[in-house]
Design an enzyme around this catalytic site. Sequence first.
Site, PDB file in Angstrom:
ATOM      1  N   TYR A  29       0.989  -1.509   0.071  1.00 11.85           N
ATOM      2  CA  TYR A  29      -0.031  -0.149   0.390  1.00 11.85           C
ATOM      3  C   TYR A  29       0.574   1.114  -0.046  1.00 11.85           C
ATOM      4  O   TYR A  29       0.330   2.197   1.195  1.00 11.85           O
ATOM      5  CB  TYR A  29      -0.865   0.644   1.861  1.00 11.85           C
ATOM      6  CG  TYR A  29      -1.669  -1.309   0.931  1.00 11.85           C
ATOM      7  CD1 TYR A  29      -3.427  -0.702   0.252  1.00 11.85           C
ATOM      8  CD2 TYR A  29      -1.902  -2.657   1.470  1.00 11.85           C
ATOM      9  CE1 TYR A  29      -4.153  -1.745  -0.376  1.00 11.85           C
ATOM     10  CE2 TYR A  29      -3.050  -3.896   1.238  1.00 11.85           C
ATOM     11  CZ  TYR A  29      -3.662  -2.601   0.609  1.00 11.85           C
ATOM     12  OH  TYR A  29      -4.744  -3.992   0.568  1.00 11.85           O
ATOM     13  N   HIS A  34       1.903   2.476  -6.687  1.00 10.11           N
ATOM     14  CA  HIS A  34       3.153   2.622  -7.418  1.00 10.11           C
ATOM     15  C   HIS A  34       2.590   2.015  -8.557  1.00 10.11           C
ATOM     16  O   HIS A  34       1.276   1.539  -8.596  1.00 10.11           O
ATOM     17  CB  HIS A  34       3.519   1.296  -6.940  1.00 10.11           C
ATOM     18  CG  HIS A  34       3.352  -0.175  -6.826  1.00 10.11           C
ATOM     19  ND1 HIS A  34       2.706  -0.107  -5.417  1.00 10.11           N
ATOM     20  CD2 HIS A  34       3.146  -1.460  -7.186  1.00 10.11           C
ATOM     21  CE1 HIS A  34       2.180  -1.087  -5.405  1.00 10.11           C
ATOM     22  NE2 HIS A  34       2.343  -2.186  -6.586  1.00 10.11           N
TER      23      HIS A  34
END
Lengths: 269, 269
Positions: free
Chosen positions: B206, B209
Amino acid sequence: QVTGPSGEGTDAVVILEKTPFQEEKVSDLLKKHTKLELQMRNDIYSTYHLYPPPELSEIKTTVVYPATEKHLQKYLHQEVHLIRETWEDYKTITLPFIQSQSFSVQWVYNILEKKAEADRIIYENPDPCNGFVLVPDLKWNQNQLDDLYLIALVHRREVKSLRDLTAEHLPLLRSILEEGKEAVAKRFGVPGSQLRIYLHYQPSYYHLHVHFTALSYDAPGSSVERAHLLTDVIDNLALDSTYYQKRALTFALRADELLLKKFQEAGRV
Amino acid sequence: QVTGPSGEGTDAVVILEKTPFQEEKVSDLLKKHTKLELQMRNDIYSTYHLYPPPELSEIKTTVVYPATEKHLQKYLHQEVHLIRETWEDYKTITLPFIQSQSFSVQWVYNILEKKAEADRIIYENPDPCNGFVLVPDLKWNQNQLDDLYLIALVHRREVKSLRDLTAEHLPLLRSILEEGKEAVAKRFGVPGSQLRIYLHYQPSYYHLHVHFTALSYDAPGSSVERAHLLTDVIDNLALDSTYYQKRALTFALRADELLLKKFQEAGRV
């Protein structure tokens, strides 16, 4: 995929495909005359090259002979390009292209009219506006559920693709989603939560249809640059009836596809 | 994937993978002591079983030994379920779950701070708000472009996933799209039109990306139930800043994943 020349100056196409492991032969693979070569060892992990005996490593081979130029083109490695099609592009490039090609979808009409494949129908909602026919896709041999693949063909004939959809089509799309899931659960025992249900854009034929594939099956055409989840389509249309007449859509075209040429001529690639 | 018991009551995991054909060995495959068995012939088409000699049909073998219960669970066949997560579900089920797990992304911070993998960086935009670092994914060995796989890690640390994105993040997302494509073209010679650029939802960690994979590579996680094209994300946010705080999102969870249990407890599966 390999293309090799045959004798006599006539070409052949030879397609080689490695097939999945067969569960019942795996124990043979691990003991029977199998050469094992250590490659790397690190803590509890190690990797090997394993050289199986011929009878345990069958390769599916398809030969087309004699092969025409068209066969060769189809199988030669082709570059693939992503297109980002705006609504303007659709109206000025893609739609005229589709209309000029007048692709026949007679085979779809034959199914809808029960002139062909009538015995293959899994489910039908006969409503002319919100109805559809659910049939196994020809890629699925129905021998196992691992690669389950069905197609819902709508009865309405004027909807070419995702690009034509508006909120008006929500009842149709919802009936495909709900009744399709129910029919697959009833006939094949596969629950809706294990189905990937989606449309293609570009589709391979311009009569609206929806793909149902097993979630665990890495089905061709299920990747993000071609597939649109039916649930997402429904939600987008519910949020904004003209979503698919606004949003640019991405798809891939092979170097030999005519539509790519049209985009190139228009200076859009 | 196969799990077999070893002696002494200790388990091992043995993973068998067929590897792609090597182009330079194909001609050997077609002539060298190869047994060919005709299966079907129809007009110009015929199919065969081909049984290659061991040295031409290597199988990649990975062994984990001794294997813990966790290793076994990871590789055992697991049912997969689709979840349709509403914004309400995200706030009441997914977000509390993410927070309670406090997954470490220290390894990401190490890359961003050049404490690790600094020599692997392909490109960096150092801006703390709209900047990012582009690195090859560990799955890519960089030996060939066929399975090109890079990851853009953003410098900002408070964006967990797609669910956090609003129009405020458009400059960041556009810099990743444009500068990322340019960097890949410059370093690897692969043009932007041959890249699949997308986010995962759920992501495996998390910290925001973006994945860059070769379009012709059927990359794991590029299918429609997990991948979201960056261009689509940008367009959706430009149309509606709160798109990802409104729309239900679909993803698949394996039967052993804790998040699935949370959805089950909430009566949402």
